[in-house]
Design a protein around this motif. Structure first.
Motif, PDB file in Angstrom:
ATOM      1  N   SER A 113      -8.656  -3.404   0.024  1.00  0.00           N
ATOM      2  CA  SER A 113      -9.879  -3.187   0.804  1.00  0.00           C
ATOM      3  C   SER A 113      -9.816  -1.842   1.527  1.00  0.00           C
ATOM      4  N   ARG A 114      -8.598  -1.457   1.949  1.00  0.00           N
ATOM      5  CA  ARG A 114      -8.467  -0.155   2.603  1.00  0.00           C
ATOM      6  C   ARG A 114      -8.749   0.971   1.600  1.00  0.00           C
ATOM      7  N   ARG A 115      -8.248   0.767   0.380  1.00  0.00           N
ATOM      8  CA  ARG A 115      -8.492   1.794  -0.642  1.00  0.00           C
ATOM      9  C   ARG A 115      -9.979   1.903  -0.942  1.00  0.00           C
ATOM     10  N   ARG A 116     -10.604   0.723  -1.024  1.00  0.00           N
ATOM     11  CA  ARG A 116     -12.038   0.693  -1.282  1.00  0.00           C
ATOM     12  C   ARG A 116     -12.794   1.430  -0.177  1.00  0.00           C
ATOM     13  N   GLU A 117     -12.341   1.158   1.070  1.00  0.00           N
ATOM     14  CA  GLU A 117     -12.969   1.784   2.233  1.00  0.00           C
ATOM     15  C   GLU A 117     -12.808   3.315   2.192  1.00  0.00           C
ATOM     16  N   ASN A 118     -11.604   3.753   1.781  1.00  0.00           N
ATOM     17  CA  ASN A 118     -11.354   5.194   1.658  1.00  0.00           C
ATOM     18  C   ASN A 118     -12.255   5.834   0.619  1.00  0.00           C
ATOM     19  N   ILE A 119     -12.284   5.198  -0.551  1.00  0.00           N
ATOM     20  CA  ILE A 119     -13.094   5.764  -1.638  1.00  0.00           C
ATOM     21  C   ILE A 119     -14.561   5.807  -1.240  1.00  0.00           C
ATOM     22  N   ALA A 120     -15.046   4.669  -0.698  1.00  0.00           N
ATOM     23  CA  ALA A 120     -16.456   4.606  -0.302  1.00  0.00           C
ATOM     24  C   ALA A 120     -16.740   5.653   0.771  1.00  0.00           C
ATOM     25  N   GLY A 121     -15.841   5.727   1.771  1.00  0.00           N
ATOM     26  CA  GLY A 121     -16.017   6.687   2.855  1.00  0.00           C
ATOM     27  C   GLY A 121     -16.166   8.101   2.338  1.00  0.00           C
ATOM     28  N   TYR A 122     -15.248   8.500   1.465  1.00  0.00           N
ATOM     29  CA  TYR A 122     -15.305   9.884   0.980  1.00  0.00           C
ATOM     30  C   TYR A 122     -16.458  10.124   0.024  1.00  0.00           C
ATOM     31  N   LEU A 123     -16.846   9.080  -0.722  1.00  0.00           N
ATOM     32  CA  LEU A 123     -18.017   9.259  -1.586  1.00  0.00           C
ATOM     33  C   LEU A 123     -19.270   9.491  -0.746  1.00  0.00           C
ATOM     34  N   PHE A 124     -19.396   8.717   0.338  1.00  0.00           N
ATOM     35  CA  PHE A 124     -20.552   8.905   1.219  1.00  0.00           C
ATOM     36  C   PHE A 124     -20.487  10.264   1.922  1.00  0.00           C
ATOM     37  N   MET A 125     -19.269  10.696   2.229  1.00  0.00           N
ATOM     38  CA  MET A 125     -19.105  11.975   2.921  1.00  0.00           C
ATOM     39  C   MET A 125     -19.310  13.163   1.976  1.00  0.00           C
ATOM     40  N   ALA A 126     -19.119  12.925   0.672  1.00  0.00           N
ATOM     41  CA  ALA A 126     -19.026  14.041  -0.279  1.00  0.00           C
ATOM     42  C   ALA A 126     -20.146  15.083  -0.150  1.00  0.00           C
ATOM     43  N   PRO A 127     -21.422  14.670  -0.170  1.00  0.00           N
ATOM     44  CA  PRO A 127     -22.464  15.718  -0.139  1.00  0.00           C
ATOM     45  C   PRO A 127     -22.406  16.569   1.131  1.00  0.00           C
ATOM     46  N   SER A 128     -22.293  15.912   2.288  1.00  0.00           N
ATOM     47  CA  SER A 128     -22.307  16.706   3.517  1.00  0.00           C
ATOM     48  C   SER A 128     -21.039  17.535   3.644  1.00  0.00           C
ATOM     49  N   LEU A 129     -19.901  16.959   3.221  1.00  0.00           N
ATOM     50  CA  LEU A 129     -18.653  17.727   3.276  1.00  0.00           C
ATOM     51  C   LEU A 129     -18.718  18.957   2.383  1.00  0.00           C
ATOM     52  N   LEU A 130     -19.328  18.773   1.203  1.00  0.00           N
ATOM     53  CA  LEU A 130     -19.442  19.874   0.255  1.00  0.00           C
ATOM     54  C   LEU A 130     -20.199  21.050   0.883  1.00  0.00           C
ATOM     55  N   PHE A 131     -21.379  20.745   1.452  1.00  0.00           N
ATOM     56  CA  PHE A 131     -22.178  21.797   2.083  1.00  0.00           C
ATOM     57  C   PHE A 131     -21.462  22.381   3.296  1.00  0.00           C
ATOM     58  N   PHE A 132     -20.858  21.497   4.093  1.00  0.00           N
ATOM     59  CA  PHE A 132     -20.206  21.919   5.328  1.00  0.00           C
ATOM     60  C   PHE A 132     -19.012  22.820   5.037  1.00  0.00           C
ATOM     61  N   LEU A 133     -18.148  22.368   4.109  1.00  0.00           N
ATOM     62  CA  LEU A 133     -16.966  23.169   3.796  1.00  0.00           C
ATOM     63  C   LEU A 133     -17.369  24.468   3.101  1.00  0.00           C
ATOM     64  N   GLY A 134     -18.317  24.369   2.181  1.00  0.00           N
ATOM     65  CA  GLY A 134     -18.688  25.528   1.382  1.00  0.00           C
ATOM     66  C   GLY A 134     -19.435  26.595   2.160  1.00  0.00           C
ATOM     67  N   PHE A 135     -20.327  26.173   3.073  1.00  0.00           N
ATOM     68  CA  PHE A 135     -21.203  27.164   3.678  1.00  0.00           C
ATOM     69  C   PHE A 135     -21.051  27.296   5.189  1.00  0.00           C
ATOM     70  N   VAL A 136     -20.089  26.569   5.775  1.00  0.00           N
ATOM     71  CA  VAL A 136     -19.815  26.751   7.204  1.00  0.00           C
ATOM     72  C   VAL A 136     -18.324  27.027   7.433  1.00  0.00           C
ATOM     73  N   VAL A 137     -17.471  26.111   6.963  1.00  0.00           N
ATOM     74  CA  VAL A 137     -16.041  26.264   7.235  1.00  0.00           C
ATOM     75  C   VAL A 137     -15.457  27.453   6.470  1.00  0.00           C
ATOM     76  N   PHE A 138     -15.773  27.531   5.175  1.00  0.00           N
ATOM     77  CA  PHE A 138     -15.239  28.642   4.377  1.00  0.00           C
ATOM     78  C   PHE A 138     -15.635  30.010   4.969  1.00  0.00           C
ATOM     79  N   PRO A 139     -16.922  30.237   5.269  1.00  0.00           N
ATOM     80  CA  PRO A 139     -17.264  31.531   5.894  1.00  0.00           C
ATOM     81  C   PRO A 139     -16.563  31.754   7.231  1.00  0.00           C
ATOM     82  N   MET A 140     -16.347  30.679   8.005  1.00  0.00           N
ATOM     83  CA  MET A 140     -15.654  30.849   9.276  1.00  0.00           C
ATOM     84  C   MET A 140     -14.242  31.373   9.060  1.00  0.00           C
ATOM     85  N   VAL A 141     -13.559  30.760   8.090  1.00  0.00           N
ATOM     86  CA  VAL A 141     -12.196  31.203   7.785  1.00  0.00           C
ATOM     87  C   VAL A 141     -12.222  32.649   7.295  1.00  0.00           C
ATOM     88  N   MET A 142     -13.195  32.950   6.423  1.00  0.00           N
ATOM     89  CA  MET A 142     -13.282  34.306   5.885  1.00  0.00           C
ATOM     90  C   MET A 142     -13.577  35.317   6.985  1.00  0.00           C
TER      91      MET A 142
END
Lengths: 283, 297
Positions: free
Chosen positions: A17-46
């Motif tokens: 159930s914990r694994r399921r929770e992890n997978i589900a959590g990251y799947l739900f997070m995926a779209p926002s994380l993608l945009f956030f990491l790609g267009f906010v965090v990455f430029p900040m580091v750069m």
């Protein structure tokens, strides 16, 4: 015997159930994380990386702390920093005080009237800087070095009170009415009731407003770019405009990034300071 | 019929009792009257620019630059608008609407999913992810524009509306706001769905979405207005006349034809009236969104 048989099964189920929770959590997070990491965090580091380079149109090599040293010797940067701090020190308290005052009046009115005033004060935020500047660009005071910054601050104030007023109105409506009534039964004056009862309860809102107004004032850009371009004679130069000027007019990306990092650090320091003061105020 | 009237009377009585209850302790002081007068004057000053822009856009060439202010266009003309529409103003408006609608849709989808996960899914690293989101919110947005410009150039998106849309969607405020709303979902409902054997996707669509709908409304209107006014980001990313937004268009008119006031006023009217209408229509959502986003969790 039974116990030992059940326990492993339970822990397998839990792990599943914990694994399921992890997978589900990251799947739900995926779209926002993608945009956030790609267009906010990455430029900040750069941005941090660029700040240690002499990045321009023609060159790109590491230069250590050269950009940061250059900043200390740059008189215009000093002027811009000074102007920005004046702008923040005036606009933040005035914005907070005015919005609290206005909210304390309009929150007592009827619902319709309250929402009318709220809308009116929010108007400049909705229409944006461009519309505001259309009518104020020919003011003579903007061309005079001694009054230009004052003008910019005044216009900035009109565009920054909207959100604080909305926040204060709802915070004041949420103040525990039984306490207010108890205080007035005890013969407290309006002012006493305000400072002793309401002020502590709206403290979190005040803190939030201080932080967002500080961040917004430090980033004052559109007004400057549209009205004065930092002039006359750098009288309205702010850090944000100077960053824009260096990075996008002179193509000094490295130097601009270094100033951006310093600006971020200053804003972080101001926010931390406000949190600290607010905490000691409460405790 | 008489039943209706009785009900209405009852309602009115109740209403009177309510407002009476609120105000009975409270007497209107001279200070409050004075304060209200001051506030009304300030409110007029806040409305004035809009009035000036709209009336100005209908003034003829002499009235608009008259030394003695002409308070109302006595000979209204649509000349200014004809000159405005001779330029790609409709295109600029279309670009802006596309940019805002796209940012809004993508933000709502990604943030409602992300906010729900942060509030209700106990995945490993959740606290760290959330902390990074919150920290990023406190940083000045504009500081990242230099690397962002390079990134967009690399992705061949510079000078396209996507160069503005993608960073807008990435901004962490939406996820933060939707987390606040998702916290209010009762655990028992999610539990019940799990027992019924509903999958993750179905639980999200059938249980979570209806509950956080007001939040999505707030986020939608908030994103739309923010995107409409994000002048700095647009300025950096968009240069060609074809891809300009209405804000950039007006700024361009201001710098190129600074003497044609009527035209600039018409442009400013075209740029502000649609967004004001949208704001007024969805005002209720908006207020709630701003307030929810401020309650730090």
């Amino acid at each position: 015997m039974q116990k030992t048989a059940v326990q492993p099964r339970q822990s397998v189920a839990m792990m599943q159930s914990r694994r399921r929770e992890n997978i589900a959590g990251y799947l739900f997070m995926a779209p926002s994380l993608l945009f956030f990491l790609g267009f906010v965090v990455f430029p900040m580091v750069m941005c941090l990386v660029y700040s240690f380079t002499d990045y321009t149109m023609t060159s790109f090599s590491f230069s250590g702390f050269a950009n940061y040293q250059r900043m200390f010797q740059d008189a215009i940067f000093g002027k811009a920093l000074w102007n920005t701090i004046i702008l923040v020190l005036i606009s933040v308290p005035v914005t907070c005080f005015f919005s609290l005052w206005a909210a304390s009046i309009i929150s007592k009115l009827h619902d319709r009237t309250t929402s009318f005033f709220r809308c009116v004060f929010y108007l400049p935020v909705v229409t944006g800087s461009v519309a505001v500047t259309v009518i104020s660009r020919n003011m003579n005071w903007l061309g005079d070095a001694s009054t230009a910054l004052g003008c910019i601050i005044t216009i900035l104030l009109t565009t920054s009170v909207g959100q604080p007023i909305v926040l204060y109105v709802s915070a004041l409506n949420n103040v525990d009415q039984s306490l207010v009534e108890a205080a007035s039964v005890d013969g407290a004056t309006n002012l006493q009731t305000f400072w002793r009862i309401k002020w502590p309860q709206i403290m979190p809102t005040t803190l939030y407003i201080l932080v967002i107004t500080t961040i917004n004032s430090f980033q004052c850009f559109a007004l400057i770019q549209l009205l004065t371009s930092g002039g006359p004679n750098h009288a309205t130069e702010t850090i944000m405009y100077y960053i824009y000027y260096n990075a996008f007019k002179l193509q000094s990306y490295g130097y601009g990034s270094a100033m951006g990092i310093i600006l971020a650090l200053i804003i972080a320091a101001f926010s931390a300071l406000q949190f600290k003061v607010a905490q000691t105020d409460n405790g | 019929m008489s039943d209706n009237i009785a009900a209405i009377q009852k309602k009115m009585q109740r209403k009177q009792a309510n407002t009476g209850g609120d105000h009975s302790v409270h007497q209107i002081t001279p200070y409050e009257i004075a304060a209200l007068v001051v506030l009304i004057i300030i409110a007029i000053l806040f409305i004035f620019p809009l009035y000036w822009i709209i009336t100005g856009s209908f003034k003829n060439a002499q009235d608009v630059i008259a030394k003695v202010p002409v308070w109302f266009p006595l000979q209204p003309t649509i000349d200014n608008y004809q000159r405005l529409f001779a330029r790609p103003a409709v295109r600029w408006l279309g670009n802006t609407v596309f940019l805002c609608a796209m940012s809004m849709a993508l933000t709502c989808v990604s943030a409602s999913m992300g906010g729900y996960a942060l509030a209700k899914k106990k995945f490993a690293g959740r606290t760290i992810v959330f902390s990074i989101f919150v920290c990023a919110m406190a940083l000045p947005k504009q500081v990242i524009l230099i690397p962002l410009l390079k990134e967009m150039a690399f992705l061949k998106l510079h000078n396209t509306l996507w160069a503005v849309i993608l960073p807008t969607v990435g901004w962490p405020f939406g996820v933060f706001l939707m987390k606040q709303f998702s916290e209010t979902i009762p655990e028992s409902l999610l539990e019940a769905a799990r027992i019924d054997g509903a999958g993750e996707a179905r639980t999200f669509v059938e249980i979570v979405l209806p509950i956080i709908k007001p939040g999505i409304g707030a986020l939608a209107i908030f994103t739309f207005i923010t995107a409409w006014n994000d002048y700095f980001l647009q300025l950096i990313m968009l240069n060609d006349t074809d891809v300009l937004t209405i804000s950039l268009g007006i700024a361009k008119l201001q710098s190129e034809l600074s003497n044609d006031f009527g035209l600039i006023m018409a442009g400013a009217a075209l740029g502000s009236i649609p967004i004001i209408i949208i704001f007024l229509l969805f005002q209720k959502f908006f207020t709630r969104g701003i307030t929810m986003g401020a309650v730090k969790g």
